[in-house]
Design an enzyme around this catalytic site. Structure first.
Site, mmCIF file in Angstrom:
data_model
loop_
_atom_site.group_PDB
_atom_site.id
_atom_site.type_symbol
_atom_site.label_atom_id
_atom_site.label_comp_id
_atom_site.label_asym_id
_atom_site.label_seq_id
_atom_site.Cartn_x
_atom_site.Cartn_y
_atom_site.Cartn_z
ATOM 1 N N HIS A 1 86.754 87.144 -24.081
ATOM 2 C CA HIS A 1 86.926 88.004 -22.908
ATOM 3 C C HIS A 1 87.130 89.466 -23.345
ATOM 4 O O HIS A 1 86.474 90.377 -22.828
ATOM 5 C CB HIS A 1 88.125 87.512 -22.085
ATOM 6 C CG HIS A 1 88.459 88.380 -20.918
ATOM 7 N ND1 HIS A 1 88.333 87.957 -19.619
ATOM 8 C CD2 HIS A 1 88.924 89.660 -20.853
ATOM 9 C CE1 HIS A 1 88.676 88.955 -18.810
ATOM 10 N NE2 HIS A 1 89.055 89.992 -19.535
ATOM 11 N N GLU A 2 88.056 89.673 -24.300
ATOM 12 C CA GLU A 2 88.369 91.051 -24.702
ATOM 13 C C GLU A 2 87.178 91.700 -25.393
ATOM 14 O O GLU A 2 86.882 92.879 -25.152
ATOM 15 C CB GLU A 2 89.606 91.090 -25.615
ATOM 16 C CG GLU A 2 90.898 90.622 -24.956
ATOM 17 C CD GLU A 2 91.170 91.237 -23.604
ATOM 18 O OE1 GLU A 2 90.783 92.399 -23.380
ATOM 19 O OE2 GLU A 2 91.746 90.549 -22.737
ATOM 20 N N CYS B 1 91.527 89.592 -15.127
ATOM 21 C CA CYS B 1 91.310 90.799 -15.919
ATOM 22 C C CYS B 1 92.066 91.934 -15.259
ATOM 23 O O CYS B 1 92.025 92.070 -14.029
ATOM 24 C CB CYS B 1 89.816 91.105 -15.972
ATOM 25 S SG CYS B 1 89.416 92.555 -16.952
ATOM 26 N N HIS C 1 84.455 93.242 -23.287
ATOM 27 C CA HIS C 1 84.704 94.595 -22.773
ATOM 28 C C HIS C 1 84.053 95.650 -23.673
ATOM 29 O O HIS C 1 83.684 96.725 -23.201
ATOM 30 C CB HIS C 1 86.213 94.884 -22.716
ATOM 31 C CG HIS C 1 86.907 94.300 -21.520
ATOM 32 N ND1 HIS C 1 86.644 94.704 -20.247
ATOM 33 C CD2 HIS C 1 87.893 93.360 -21.420
ATOM 34 C CE1 HIS C 1 87.433 94.034 -19.391
ATOM 35 N NE2 HIS C 1 88.188 93.215 -20.090
HETATM 36 NI NI NI Z 1 89.636 91.992 -19.127
#
Ligand code: NI
Length: 188
Positions: free
Chosen positions: A153-154, A111, A157
């Protein structure tokens, strides 16, 4: 005199990426209400420039300090993930994720907000994601593998979740250059 085309020069805008420890990364981002606005175009342009500069495969708006539910991802080939199959370049706004089976898959993640490190995370193998592009047009895709991993993953966030919070085995967490010495030295 040479007359340049009417094309407006736009400066590349690389924004600082917030790093783990910054409390803004723990916040839940807000829905985008207005699409195809100058502000949204500017945000996406900055995100693209920043992601390209740091050679990321994805970036979420909160990583540059903007608390909106906007992510970008996609690449043809990645120095950071040389074995990953390509993922179409995508702008995804106000996303909804639905796991299509119970099946999960472990894989290495990094990341830009956790520079220099990699860790193994378990993610849904098959995923449907829905949302909107920058013009407010609907997106509805069913994906698997690395594409599904990047989206999860994105989108994490947007809910204030960084991948180390998803890890269960910290023996498989470490510095990229120690774990993967064969990787390009510029790739984190
Ligand atoms: Ni990330």
């Amino acid at each position: 005199m040479y007359a340049p085309s009417s094309k407006v020069w736009s400066a590349v805008a690389i924004r600082p990426v917030l790093r783990m420890g910054d409390p803004r990364l723990w916040e839940r981002a807000r829905d985008v209400v207005d699409f195809d606005t100058p502000a949204l175009r500017g945000l996406l342009s900055d995100m693209e420039d920043t992601m390209r500069h740091f050679e990321g495969v994805g970036l979420a708006a909160p990583q540059i300090g903007v608390g909106l539910r906007v992510v970008i991802f996609g690449f043809e080939a990645s120095k950071r993930y040389p074995d990953a199959e390509s993922v179409p370049r995508t702008v995804l706004i106000n996303p909804t994720l639905t796991a299509l089976s119970e099946e999960t898959q472990e894989g290495w993640e990094g990341c830009l907000s956790v520079p220099g490190l990699r860790g193994v995370v378990s993610r849904w193998q098959q995923l449907r994601y829905q949302g909107f592009d920058q013009f407010g047009r609907p997106i509805d895709r069913t994906v698997n593998g690395f594409h599904a991993r990047v989206v999860q993953h994105e989108c994490d966030h947007l809910d204030g979740v960084l991948y180390p919070m998803r890890m269960t085995d910290f023996r498989r967490f470490g510095f990229t250059d120690v774990l993967f010495p064969q990787l390009d030295s510029n790739a984190e």
